[in-house]
Write an enzyme that holds these catalytic residues in place. Structure first.
Site, PDB file in Angstrom:
ATOM      1  N   SER A 215      34.774 -22.465 -14.052  1.00  0.00           N
ATOM      2  CA  SER A 215      36.142 -22.035 -13.807  1.00  0.00           C
ATOM      3  C   SER A 215      37.005 -22.247 -15.060  1.00  0.00           C
ATOM      4  CB  SER A 215      36.684 -22.796 -12.591  1.00  0.00           C
ATOM      5  OG  SER A 215      37.822 -22.175 -12.087  1.00  0.00           O
ATOM      6  N   GLU A 353      33.257 -15.103  -5.199  1.00  0.00           N
ATOM      7  CA  GLU A 353      34.268 -15.808  -6.007  1.00  0.00           C
ATOM      8  C   GLU A 353      35.678 -15.642  -5.437  1.00  0.00           C
ATOM      9  OE1 GLU A 353      33.584 -17.522  -8.814  1.00  0.00           O
ATOM     10  OE2 GLU A 353      32.156 -16.448 -10.085  1.00  0.00           O
ATOM     11  N   HIS A 472      33.402 -19.560  -5.136  1.00  0.00           N
ATOM     12  CA  HIS A 472      33.694 -20.184  -6.425  1.00  0.00           C
ATOM     13  C   HIS A 472      33.352 -21.677  -6.349  1.00  0.00           C
ATOM     14  CE1 HIS A 472      35.755 -20.194 -10.229  1.00  0.00           C
ATOM     15  NE2 HIS A 472      36.588 -21.126  -9.859  1.00  0.00           N
TER      16      HIS A 472
END
Ligand SMILES: *[C@@H]1O[C@H](CO)[C@@H](O)[C@H](O)[C@H]1NC(C)=O
Ligand SMILES: *[C@@H]1O[C@H](CO)[C@@H](O)[C@H](O)[C@H]1NC(C)=O
Ligand SMILES: *[C@@H]1O[C@H](CO)[C@@H](O)[C@H](O)[C@H]1NC(C)=O
Length: 600
Positions: A215, A353, A472
């Protein structure tokens, strides 16, 4: 190998009062002596019984407090005696979040790193993997979740993790010399420099350093790649769900940065005329008082009200500071105008995600077992969750997105669920298509590029909701082998244990050789998996590895969607408002790289 493996035999009482036991590992680095602790890695599900030397809470820079707030990190002053590196250091100041519980205390004095060393009788220096944590530049730490013991034991590498400054303490910029910004990135750089300067003392190879991150940490890895300052300090990079072409997380607009900094000043009692006075006043504010400005949504809303314009997705993003970045890094990536050639790169994403953004858009859904979203909610979130004033309002853009993402086959159903539609749209926009643009740019420039897409929905989620799927950050549990971490209580299914071992082998083998593939006879993989190596990502070709319980090769991930976001939408916006040079300039985050060889 310096003091590696040398054990203290006497009790010593020194400035950092400590008692050193005979079995405690000790190293001597430039700043002084460190004592760590030993742990045995052993787990019934894997036939490995190894001693790991653990050093946690090593200070890698001076505490960035007082006059050092809003300044680059300063080299750590050396110490006499033995520094006890046996517990995590404080995590950096951030809003209360679940991480706090596991990461210990929060403090502005937070520039600590952790080193995990597998004990080996081999005299070869070990490859080093340096983890940059994520958390949107406002939360997270290198502690707890990123214990490197399993990676060190299973992959035979030295694993390093660290903290860096977050939120306004890490990124506030006045757009001038009084507070240029990017302190958090400079902390990251200092940690990587520390590894370069000191890792030999732990038995590590400073010429075989892999950066990996997730990330915002993945984005940071790419920033390291693109910064002119980071020459020769690392050799391979793994970018897990975060790339430089993402929009909404970078600013080139120094006027807006200045207005935002003054806005924060207003909120904490530092209303001042000049940026110099503002920063002087902000240096005197209690560090804890900044906690209130470290959540994603409320801080941005408050500051947008004061500033009177749409801010990037985070109020205090990385900026062009004239030092770490002399220009917008996405332009540097586009033109490949940087000199680190010959590096090995790996990019990857999760299949769902976008659920991360859906979760932020629908906080009332957090307790629900199932995610449902009707058309009305979809239509409001599909644009409000995009960055920049223009994207939020342009009707032609909205219509184009709907045409691309709605399941038209079923669009006549009254109760059609739009949750996946939104998740896929946002996942492509924020993660997969930026990765696509990056992977293409580096592959064309001759870098070795490997790409993956993780589709497995874990039996235990990292998120507190039931409906996140292959969301995610779900890759973290597999990369760090949480199943094997003592005290984490993270159990995986038998098939997932096999998967995490495969993932750890891929990652650590990439760190060793620049190629994730293992020898064909490695027992980690099935015959079928071993027969088909993970191929290089090339243009054309676009091959990637699907990471799931069974590994397989695929090609052209979301090629159409990425051409849509990376080519079509910018052109559409230029056409509907010719005055706009390019839509991406609006929030200063640059134009996307071309996503295909097709020039319309
Ligand atoms: C691991 O190895 C150590 C030292 O060789 C031994 O004492 C210990 O019993 C082993 N543990 C297991 C679970 O095999
Ligand atoms: C859509 O869902 C929202 C939130 O659950 C609800 O308030 C709204 O009434 C629904 N609209 C329609 C047309 O069903
Ligand atoms: C471990 O997790 C299980 C299932 O989630 C739970 O029932 C148990 O109480 C946990 N144990 C500890 C020590 O946290």
């Amino acid at each position: 190998m310096a003091f590696y493996g040398v054990h203290c035999r006497v009790a010593v009482f020194l400035s950092v009062l400590c008692f050193v036991f005979a079995d405690d590992p000790m190293v001597e680095i430039a700043s002084g002596k460190l004592v760590g602790k030993s742990e045995t890695f052993w787990h019934p599900d894997v036939n490995i019984n190894r001693t790991i030397h653990i050093y946690e809470g090593i200070p890698y820079a001076e505490p960035p407090v007082g006059d050092l707030r809003f300044r680059p990190p300063q080299s750590k002053v050396g110490w006499d005696g033995v520094y006890r590196a046996t517990n995590f250091g404080s995590a950096c100041i951030q809003a209360i979040d679940p991480l706090e519980e596991m990461s210990g205390t929060l403090s502005e004095d937070c520039l600590f790193l952790n080193v995990y060393v597998p004990v080996t009788h081999n005299t070869d220096r070990l490859p080093v993997m340096v983890w940059i944590h994520g958390g949107v530049f406002i939360m997270g730490s290198g502690n707890a979740f990123f214990k490197g013991t399993p990676l060190a034991a299973i992959g035979d590498v030295i694993a390093v993790s660290f903290n860096y400054r977050l939120g306004p303490l890490g990124f506030l910029s006045t757009g001038d010399e009084h507070a240029p910004g990017n302190y958090g990135l400079l902390d990251q750089m200092a940690a990587v420099q520390w590894v370069h300067d000191n890792i030999e003392a732990f038995g590590g190879d400073k010429d075989m350093v892999t950066l990996f991150g997730n990330s915002a940490g993945s984005l940071s890895c790419e920033y390291m790649l693109l910064s002119p300052l980071m020459q020769g300090l690392f050799h391979r990079v793994i970018m897990q769900s975060g790339n430089v072409f993402v929009k909404g997380y970078f600013s080139t607009d120094s006027r807006m940065q200045r207005k935002t900094a003054h806005g924060l000043g207003k909120l904490v009692g530092c209303e001042r005329e000049t940026t110099e006075e503002l920063i002087q006043c902000l240096r005197a504010v209690q560090a804890e008082d900044f906690k209130d400005f470290m959540d994603i949504i409320a801080t941005k809303d408050k500051l947008e009200n004061i500033v009177g314009q749409t801010l990037p997705n985070i109020a205090f993003p990385p900026v062009v500071d004239g030092y770490f970045f002399t220009e917008n890094p996405s332009r540097v990536a586009e033109t490949m105008a940087f000199t680190k050639s010959g590096l090995d790169l790996m990019f990857g994403n999760m299949a769902d995600e976008g659920m991360f953004f859906v979760a932020y858009g629908m906080p009332d859904m957090w307790e629900e077992p199932k995610l449902t979203m009707n058309k009305t909610v979809y239509e409001s979130l599909m644009s409000s969750l995009l960055p920049g004033a223009r994207m939020k309002t342009d009707q032609a853009v909205k219509d184009a997105i709907k045409l691309m993402y709605i399941s038209w086959d079923d669009a006549d159903l009254e109760d059609l669920n739009y949750a996946d539609t939104l998740s896929q749209q946002l996942g492509d926009f924020y993660f997969i298509c930026p990765a696509d643009a990056s992977a293409r740019a580096y592959a064309k420039a001759g870098f070795n590029v490997y790409r993956y897409h993780m589709t497995h929905v874990p039996s235990k989620s990292t998120w507190p909701f039931k409906w996140m799927k292959a969301a995610h950050a779900e890759d973290l549990q597999f990369v760090f082998g949480w199943h094997f971490v003592d005290g984490m209580n993270w159990t995986m299914t038998k098939e997932e244990v096999e998967m995490t071992l495969k993932v750890m082998k891929y990652w650590t083998n990439f760190a060793k050789t620049g190629n994730p593939n293992l020898p064909r006879d490695d027992a980690t993989f099935s015959e079928e998996e071993a027969r088909h190596d993970w191929p290089l990502f090339k243009v054309p070709g676009l091959e990637y590895r699907e990471i799931a319980l069974t590994m397989s090769n695929r090609r052209a991930l979301k090629a159409k969607e990425c051409s849509f976001w990376n080519n079509f939408i910018p052109k559409l916006m230029k056409n509907t408002d010719p005055a706009m040079k390019c839509f991406a300039d609006e929030d200063g985050s640059g134009k996307y790289a071309e996503s295909a060889n097709i020039e319309q």
